[in-house]
Design a protein around this motif. Structure first.
Motif, PDB file in Angstrom:
ATOM      1  N   PRO A   1      14.692  -3.930  -3.013  1.00  0.00           N
ATOM      2  CA  PRO A   1      13.785  -3.545  -1.922  1.00  0.00           C
ATOM      3  C   PRO A   1      13.963  -2.066  -1.595  1.00  0.00           C
ATOM      4  CG  PRO A   1      15.151  -5.440  -1.322  1.00  0.00           C
ATOM      5  CD  PRO A   1      15.658  -4.949  -2.624  1.00  0.00           C
ATOM      6  N   ILE A   2      12.875  -1.417  -1.266  1.00  0.00           N
ATOM      7  CA  ILE A   2      12.915   0.032  -1.066  1.00  0.00           C
ATOM      8  C   ILE A   2      12.839   0.342   0.427  1.00  0.00           C
ATOM      9  CG2 ILE A   2      10.395   0.235  -1.435  1.00  0.00           C
ATOM     10  CD1 ILE A   2      10.977   2.870  -2.891  1.00  0.00           C
ATOM     11  N   ARG A   3      13.740   1.255   0.867  1.00  0.00           N
ATOM     12  CA  ARG A   3      13.766   1.634   2.291  1.00  0.00           C
ATOM     13  C   ARG A   3      13.005   2.943   2.438  1.00  0.00           C
ATOM     14  NH1 ARG A   3      19.294  -0.024   1.316  1.00  0.00           N
ATOM     15  NH2 ARG A   3      19.806  -1.934   2.467  1.00  0.00           N
ATOM     16  N   MET A   4      11.727   2.845   2.802  1.00  0.00           N
ATOM     17  CA  MET A   4      10.845   4.024   2.802  1.00  0.00           C
ATOM     18  C   MET A   4      11.175   4.997   3.931  1.00  0.00           C
ATOM     19  SD  MET A   4       8.988   3.910   0.148  1.00  0.00           S
ATOM     20  CE  MET A   4       7.826   5.250   0.448  1.00  0.00           C
ATOM     21  N   THR A   5      11.565   4.470   5.082  1.00  0.00           N
ATOM     22  CA  THR A   5      11.831   5.357   6.221  1.00  0.00           C
ATOM     23  C   THR A   5      12.983   6.304   5.904  1.00  0.00           C
ATOM     24  OG1 THR A   5      10.837   3.935   7.870  1.00  0.00           O
ATOM     25  CG2 THR A   5      12.638   5.328   8.628  1.00  0.00           C
ATOM     26  N   GLU A   6      14.053   5.752   5.294  1.00  0.00           N
ATOM     27  CA  GLU A   6      15.197   6.587   4.917  1.00  0.00           C
ATOM     28  C   GLU A   6      14.740   7.653   3.903  1.00  0.00           C
ATOM     29  OE1 GLU A   6      15.159   3.432   5.488  1.00  0.00           O
ATOM     30  OE2 GLU A   6      17.086   2.630   6.145  1.00  0.00           O
ATOM     31  N   LEU A   7      13.875   7.229   2.961  1.00  0.00           N
ATOM     32  CA  LEU A   7      13.390   8.129   1.907  1.00  0.00           C
ATOM     33  C   LEU A   7      12.552   9.268   2.501  1.00  0.00           C
ATOM     34  CD1 LEU A   7      13.514   8.056  -1.216  1.00  0.00           C
ATOM     35  CD2 LEU A   7      11.390   6.764  -1.195  1.00  0.00           C
ATOM     36  N   ILE A   8      11.615   8.904   3.365  1.00  0.00           N
ATOM     37  CA  ILE A   8      10.705   9.913   3.943  1.00  0.00           C
ATOM     38  C   ILE A   8      11.473  10.854   4.868  1.00  0.00           C
ATOM     39  CG2 ILE A   8       8.634  10.243   5.373  1.00  0.00           C
ATOM     40  CD1 ILE A   8       7.925   8.918   2.761  1.00  0.00           C
ATOM     41  N   ALA A   9      12.481  10.278   5.556  1.00  0.00           N
ATOM     42  CA  ALA A   9      13.262  11.110   6.489  1.00  0.00           C
ATOM     43  C   ALA A   9      14.002  12.227   5.751  1.00  0.00           C
ATOM     44  CB  ALA A   9      14.255  10.237   7.260  1.00  0.00           C
ATOM     45  N   ALA A  10      14.322  11.959   4.484  1.00  0.00           N
ATOM     46  CA  ALA A  10      15.081  12.947   3.704  1.00  0.00           C
ATOM     47  C   ALA A  10      14.208  14.103   3.229  1.00  0.00           C
ATOM     48  CB  ALA A  10      15.735  12.257   2.507  1.00  0.00           C
ATOM     49  N   ILE A  11      12.903  13.986   3.438  1.00  0.00           N
ATOM     50  CA  ILE A  11      11.979  14.987   2.906  1.00  0.00           C
ATOM     51  C   ILE A  11      11.721  16.095   3.921  1.00  0.00           C
ATOM     52  CG2 ILE A  11       9.571  15.347   2.181  1.00  0.00           C
ATOM     53  CD1 ILE A  11       9.663  12.532   0.974  1.00  0.00           C
ATOM     54  N   GLU A  12      11.896  17.328   3.463  1.00  0.00           N
ATOM     55  CA  GLU A  12      11.531  18.495   4.268  1.00  0.00           C
ATOM     56  C   GLU A  12      10.016  18.397   4.521  1.00  0.00           C
ATOM     57  OE1 GLU A  12      14.233  20.561   4.638  1.00  0.00           O
ATOM     58  OE2 GLU A  12      13.097  21.633   6.182  1.00  0.00           O
ATOM     59  N   GLY A  13       9.612  18.530   5.725  1.00  0.00           N
ATOM     60  CA  GLY A  13       8.168  18.404   5.999  1.00  0.00           C
ATOM     61  C   GLY A  13       7.895  17.244   6.945  1.00  0.00           C
ATOM     62  N   SER A  14       8.787  16.230   6.897  1.00  0.00           N
ATOM     63  CA  SER A  14       8.630  15.149   7.873  1.00  0.00           C
ATOM     64  C   SER A  14       9.301  15.607   9.173  1.00  0.00           C
ATOM     65  CB  SER A  14       9.259  13.843   7.366  1.00  0.00           C
ATOM     66  OG  SER A  14      10.652  13.980   7.170  1.00  0.00           O
TER      67      SER A  14
ATOM     68  N   ASP B   1       0.825  -1.201   0.000  1.00  0.00           N
ATOM     69  CA  ASP B   1       0.000   0.000   0.000  1.00  0.00           C
ATOM     70  C   ASP B   1       0.865   1.259   0.000  1.00  0.00           C
ATOM     71  OD1 ASP B   1      -3.076   0.501   0.510  1.00  0.00           O
ATOM     72  OD2 ASP B   1      -2.045   1.986   1.746  1.00  0.00           O
ATOM     73  N   LEU B   2       1.861   1.299   0.885  1.00  0.00           N
ATOM     74  CA  LEU B   2       2.631   2.532   1.098  1.00  0.00           C
ATOM     75  C   LEU B   2       3.848   2.637   0.185  1.00  0.00           C
ATOM     76  CD1 LEU B   2       3.387   4.317   4.390  1.00  0.00           C
ATOM     77  CD2 LEU B   2       5.340   3.629   2.996  1.00  0.00           C
ATOM     78  N   ALA B   3       4.496   1.483  -0.088  1.00  0.00           N
ATOM     79  CA  ALA B   3       5.791   1.556  -0.777  1.00  0.00           C
ATOM     80  C   ALA B   3       5.699   1.202  -2.260  1.00  0.00           C
ATOM     81  CB  ALA B   3       6.794   0.627  -0.089  1.00  0.00           C
ATOM     82  N   ALA B   4       4.515   0.779  -2.723  1.00  0.00           N
ATOM     83  CA  ALA B   4       4.363   0.487  -4.157  1.00  0.00           C
ATOM     84  C   ALA B   4       3.283   1.397  -4.740  1.00  0.00           C
ATOM     85  CB  ALA B   4       4.024  -0.986  -4.389  1.00  0.00           C
ATOM     86  N   ILE B   5       2.039   0.988  -4.588  1.00  0.00           N
ATOM     87  CA  ILE B   5       0.963   1.707  -5.288  1.00  0.00           C
ATOM     88  C   ILE B   5       0.727   3.105  -4.721  1.00  0.00           C
ATOM     89  CG2 ILE B   5      -0.977   0.806  -3.924  1.00  0.00           C
ATOM     90  CD1 ILE B   5      -2.432   0.385  -6.654  1.00  0.00           C
ATOM     91  N   GLY B   6       1.093   3.314  -3.457  1.00  0.00           N
ATOM     92  CA  GLY B   6       0.838   4.608  -2.830  1.00  0.00           C
ATOM     93  C   GLY B   6       2.095   5.444  -2.594  1.00  0.00           C
ATOM     94  N   THR B   7       3.147   5.174  -3.347  1.00  0.00           N
ATOM     95  CA  THR B   7       4.413   5.881  -3.114  1.00  0.00           C
ATOM     96  C   THR B   7       4.254   7.386  -3.288  1.00  0.00           C
ATOM     97  OG1 THR B   7       5.419   3.948  -4.132  1.00  0.00           O
ATOM     98  CG2 THR B   7       6.871   5.778  -3.613  1.00  0.00           C
ATOM     99  N   ALA B   8       3.566   7.800  -4.341  1.00  0.00           N
ATOM    100  CA  ALA B   8       3.418   9.243  -4.582  1.00  0.00           C
ATOM    101  C   ALA B   8       2.662   9.898  -3.440  1.00  0.00           C
ATOM    102  CB  ALA B   8       2.683   9.479  -5.899  1.00  0.00           C
ATOM    103  N   GLU B   9       1.599   9.244  -2.980  1.00  0.00           N
ATOM    104  CA  GLU B   9       0.756   9.849  -1.948  1.00  0.00           C
ATOM    105  C   GLU B   9       1.514  10.019  -0.636  1.00  0.00           C
ATOM    106  OE1 GLU B   9      -0.316   7.614  -4.110  1.00  0.00           O
ATOM    107  OE2 GLU B   9      -2.049   8.559  -5.060  1.00  0.00           O
TER     108      GLU B   9
ATOM    109  N   GLY C   1      -2.028 -13.331  -0.871  1.00  0.00           N
ATOM    110  CA  GLY C   1      -1.495 -14.675  -0.773  1.00  0.00           C
ATOM    111  C   GLY C   1      -0.006 -14.822  -1.011  1.00  0.00           C
ATOM    112  N   GLY C   2       0.776 -13.796  -0.627  1.00  0.00           N
ATOM    113  CA  GLY C   2       2.222 -14.016  -0.554  1.00  0.00           C
ATOM    114  C   GLY C   2       3.028 -13.678  -1.784  1.00  0.00           C
ATOM    115  N   GLN C   3       2.625 -12.614  -2.500  1.00  0.00           N
ATOM    116  CA  GLN C   3       3.432 -12.193  -3.647  1.00  0.00           C
ATOM    117  C   GLN C   3       4.580 -11.278  -3.190  1.00  0.00           C
ATOM    118  OE1 GLN C   3      -0.048 -11.787  -3.653  1.00  0.00           O
ATOM    119  NE2 GLN C   3      -0.166 -13.843  -4.533  1.00  0.00           N
ATOM    120  N   MET C   4       5.518 -11.050  -4.115  1.00  0.00           N
ATOM    121  CA  MET C   4       6.655 -10.179  -3.836  1.00  0.00           C
ATOM    122  C   MET C   4       6.169  -8.759  -3.553  1.00  0.00           C
ATOM    123  SD  MET C   4       9.870  -9.325  -6.279  1.00  0.00           S
ATOM    124  CE  MET C   4       8.951  -8.150  -7.266  1.00  0.00           C
ATOM    125  N   ALA C   5       6.685  -8.175  -2.487  1.00  0.00           N
ATOM    126  CA  ALA C   5       6.350  -6.796  -2.124  1.00  0.00           C
ATOM    127  C   ALA C   5       7.508  -5.886  -2.527  1.00  0.00           C
ATOM    128  CB  ALA C   5       6.107  -6.701  -0.620  1.00  0.00           C
TER     129      ALA C   5
END
Lengths: 262, 360
Positions: free
Chosen positions: A165-178, A104-112, A137-141
C-alpha cells in the motif's frame, strides 16, 4: 423582540448553500457525503462559491459536480491535477480544487499529482482514501491494506505478489512545492471536525497563494468492504489509521501563520 | 507584412501567438521541440501561460482544463506523443471544447525514428482516441501554409468547438523558407459557455459522461450532426497543372510538395498529369476530387510517406474501377521527384498517354 423571536432568528446549523439540496447516489454509510458537506461548509464560510471550480474524478465521486453548487468539470481518470493546472493557470484568481479517490490519485494519476505538487500548483486536492475501488465493485486499490480481501485480491493482499500500500500524503509532503499536506479521518465526530478545519486551511492556502495543498481523508466503503456502516467506521479506526497515521506531514511556516490568524 | 526567412516549427509557434494563443502546454519531442522552445520565451514575455508538462498525457489534460475556461489553447508533439494524447483528445471532443494540436509526424511504429513520416494519417483522421468522431485535420506543405493554417486552426476550433490537428513532419518543421507572418491579433473574449466560477449566473458543468444509452446516443448524434456540417463546409485542397489532366497525382503535406516537382517534370515531357493536394485530411476533400475524376481522370497515382493510408479515402471517393498506383515510402524515408516521375510515366504509358522513350 420576545425571547421566542430571538431564538427563531439564531440559525445554528443549516443546509450549506454550496451543497445542492438533492439526494446523492452514494451507498448508505459511505463517507463521501460527509466529505462533500465539509467542503460545502468551507466554501460557504470562506464566501468563495462564485469563484470556485471543482475538478471531479473518475470513481464513485464522478458526479460530485451534481452535488456541489459550483462550476465543475469532469476529468479523465487520474488526470484531475493536470486539468486543474490548465484551469488555474488560465484563471489564476479563481479557487480550483480536485476531489480524487485512491485509484484515481495513487494509481493511474500518480504522475499528475506528484508533478502538480512539485510545480507548487496553486490548487487544493481532497484525497479520499477508502482502500478500495468502489465504483468498479471492490477491487484492490493502491492503498488496500496487506491481507485485505477484495474482489481482485480474494486471498487477501499479498505484498509479495501485489505490492505494498502506498502512503501518498508522506510522499507528497516530501516534495518541494507542497505547502500543506495532512491526513485526517472521517470515522468519528471528533475527527470529522478536525477534517473540516484542515479542508478550510487547504483552501486558505490557495487563497494566499502559498503552494500546493492536499488533505487526505480516510474514508469508509461499507458496501465493498462487506461491513455494516458502524463496523466500517470501526474498521477505519482499527485498521486504516495504524497504517495511515493521522497528522500534519507538511505545514509551511506561512501556513502556520495563516492558522494562527484564524 | 514583410517576407522573412522562417523555420517551420518556429513559424507555427509564432503564428499561434499572433492568432491569440493564451495557454500552451507541451512536452519535448523531436522533431517539434523548437515550437515548445519558442513558446517558452514568447508566452512568458507576453504574460501568457506556458507550462512544460511531465508527459504528453498531462499536457493534453492541461489543454483540456484550459479549454474549459474558454481560452485559446494548444499543445504540440510528434507521433509517439500524440499516441499518448489520444485519451485526452477523446475527452475534449466529447466535451465539445476547442483546442489545437500540432503533430510533427515521425517514422514509426514504436520509437521508430525522427525522420519525416505521414504514418499518423489513420491516428489523426479516423478518431484520435476512443469513441466515434473525427477531429478536423489540416496538412500544410510549406512554411507559409503552416502559418496560414495555424490561424485557421484556431478559428475552426472556436467555430465548431472541436479538436483541430495541424499535421506536418520534420521537413515542414525544420525547413527554413521565406514567409510572411501576419500581425498580432487581439485576444478574443471568453465564450459564454466557459467555466469561470458561477458568479451572477447558474453553475456550468463540462463533462463527457452520459450515464444512459439514450443520453449518450443523443450526445453522439449532436457531435455527428456537427461533423456533417464540417464535412459539407470545410473541405480544402490545392491543385497544380490540373487543366486537362488524365493522370491525377494525389499527395498531402510533404508528399504533395515533392510530387509537385514530379508533376512539373511530367508536364514538361508532355504527359497530361495534374496534382491534387488535400489540405484538409478530415474532412477529406471528396467533393472536389469527385469532380476532377468525373472530368476525365483515367488513373491516379497516390504518393504517401506511409503504407497507403490516405489511399483508402481516395478509393472511397473514386470507386473500385479507377486504377490507382501507390508510391509509398515508409519509416521516415522521403520520396524523390524522379522516382515519382517514373511511376507517373509508367501509368501514362499504360494509358497510351506517353511513349516508351518518355523517361529521362
Amino acid at each position: 423582540m420576545t425571547l421566542h423571536e430571538d431564538l427563531v432568528r439564531t440559525v445554528v446549523y443549516q443546509h450549506p448553500q454550496a451543497l445542492e439540496a438533492i439526494s446523492t447516489h452514494y451507498c448508505p454509510g459511505c463517507t463521501h457525503g460527509i466529505a462533500h458537506r465539509l467542503i460545502a461548509e468551507v466554501i460557504d464560510e470562506l464566501g468563495i462559491q462564485e469563484q470556485t471550480i471543482l475538478v471531479a474524478p473518475v470513481g464513485c465521486a464522478v458526479f460530485a459536480y451534481d452535488y456541489l453548487a459550483v462550476d465543475g468539470v469532469e476529468a479523465a481518470h487520474g488526470r484531475a491535477p493536470a486539468m486543474a493546472t490548465g484551469i488555474k493557470r488560465s484563471l489564476p484568481d479563481r479557487i480550483v480544487f480536485t476531489y480524487q479517490g485512491d485509484g484515481d490519485l495513487a494509481a493511474i494519476g500518480t504522475a499528475e499529482i506528484i508533478h502538480a505538487a512539485a510545480r507548487g500548483e496553486h490548487i487544493t486536492t481532497i484525497f479520499i482514501n477508502n482502500a478500495i475501488y468502489g465504483m468498479t465493485g471492490g477491487q484492490m486499490a493502491p492503498t488496500s491494506l496487506p491481507d485485505q480481501r477484495t474482489t481482485s485480491s480474494p486471498f487477501g493482499r499479498n505484498p509479495a505478489i501485489a505490492g505494498n500500500p502506498i502512503r501518498m500524503t508522506e510522499l507528497i509532503a516530501a516534495i518541494e512545492g507542497s505547502a500543506y499536506v495532512v491526513r485526517r479521518s472521517l470515522h468519528n465526530v471528533r475527527e470529522i471536525r478536525k477534517a473540516k478545519k484542515a479542508i478550510k486551511t487547504a483552501f486558505r492556502v490557495q487563497q494566499a497563494g502559498l503552494g500546493f495543498a492536499m488533505v487526505e481523508l480516510l474514508s469508509a466503503c461499507p458496501t465493498n468492504w462487506g461491513l455494516s456502516a458502524p463496523d466500517a467506521l470501526k474498521w477505519v479506526e482499527e485498521h486504516m489509521v495504524p497504517y495511515y497515521p493521522l497528522g500534519d506531514y507538511k505545514v509551511l511556516d506561512a501556513v502556520k501563520a495563516l492558522e494562527d490568524r484564524e | 507584412m514583410t517576407v522573412q526567412l522562417l523555420k517551420g516549427n518556429v513559424a507555427i509557434a509564432e503564428a499561434a501567438v499572433r492568432a491569440g494563443l493564451e495557454a500552451y502546454f507541451g512536452y519535448p519531442i523531436t522533431p517539434q521541440t523548437e515550437l515548445l522552445e519558442h513558446l517558452s520565451a514568447r508566452m512568458v514575455e507576453l504574460g501568457r501561460v506556458f507550462v512544460q508538462a511531465e508527459s504528453e498525457v498531462a499536457a493534453i489534460n492541461m489543454v483540456y482544463g484550459a479549454a474549459c475556461t474558454g481560452v485559446r489553447t494548444m499543445t504540440s508533439s510528434s507521433s509517439p506523443g500524440v499516441s499518448l494524447m489520444q485519451e485526452g483528445l477523446s475527452y475534449i471532443a466529447a466535451s465539445e471544447v476547442p483546442c489545437v494540436v500540432v503533430d510533427m509526424m515521425r517514422g514509426g511504429p514504436g520509437l521508430g525514428n525522427i525522420q519525416p513520416s505521414q504514418a499518423d494519417y489513420f491516428q489523426v483522421t479516423r478518431s484520435a482516441g476512443h469513441g466515434d468522431y473525427h477531429p478536423i485535420v489540416l496538412a500544410p506543405a510549406s512554411v507559409q501554409e503552416a502559418i496560414d493554417l495555424t490561424f485557421l486552426a484556431f478559428d475552426l476550433a472556436d467555430q465548431y468547438r472541436h479538436v483541430v490537428l495541424l499535421v506536418g513532419d520534420g521537413l515542414i518543421g525544420q525547413m527554413m523558407e521565406p514567409a510572411e507572418m501576419p500581425e498580432m491579433r487581439p485576444i478574443r473574449p471568453r465564450p459564454d459557455w466557459a467555466i469561470t466560477g458561477a458568479k451572477g449566473r447558474s453553475k456550468h458543468v463540462i463533462t463527457s459522461i452520459n450515464l444512459t444509452a439514450e443520453e449518450n446516443e443523443a450526445a453522439n448524434r449532436r457531435i455527428q450532426a456537427r461533423l456533417a456540417v464540417i464535412r459539407a463546409r470545410e473541405q480544402r485542397s490545392v491543385e497544380h497543372y490540373i487543366e486537362g489532366a488524365k493522370v491525377l497525382v494525389i499527395g498531402f503535406g510533404t508528399s504533395g510538395r515533392v510530387a509537385q516537382s514530379a508533376v512539373k517534370m511530367a508536364r514538361e515531357a508532355g504527359i497530361p498529369v495534374g496534382l491534387f493536394r488535400p489540405v484538409t485530411l478530415w474532412p477529406f476533400p471528396e467533393d472536389r476530387l469527385r469532380a476532377l475524376v468525373d472530368d476525365g481522370v483515367e488513373a491516379i497515382v497516390v504518393v504517401e510517406m506511409n503504407a497507403g493510408q490516405m489511399l483508402e479515402d481516395v478509393r472511397l471517393v473514386v470507386g473500385r474501377e479507377m486504377p490507382i498506383a501507390l508510391h509509398s515510402r515508409l519509416g521516415g524515408a522521403v520520396p524523390l521527384p524522379e522516382d515519382i516521375l517514373e511511376d507517373i510515366v509508367a501509368v501514362a504509358q499504360k494509358l497510351g498517354l506517353a511513349g516508351p522513350e518518355t523517361v529521362r
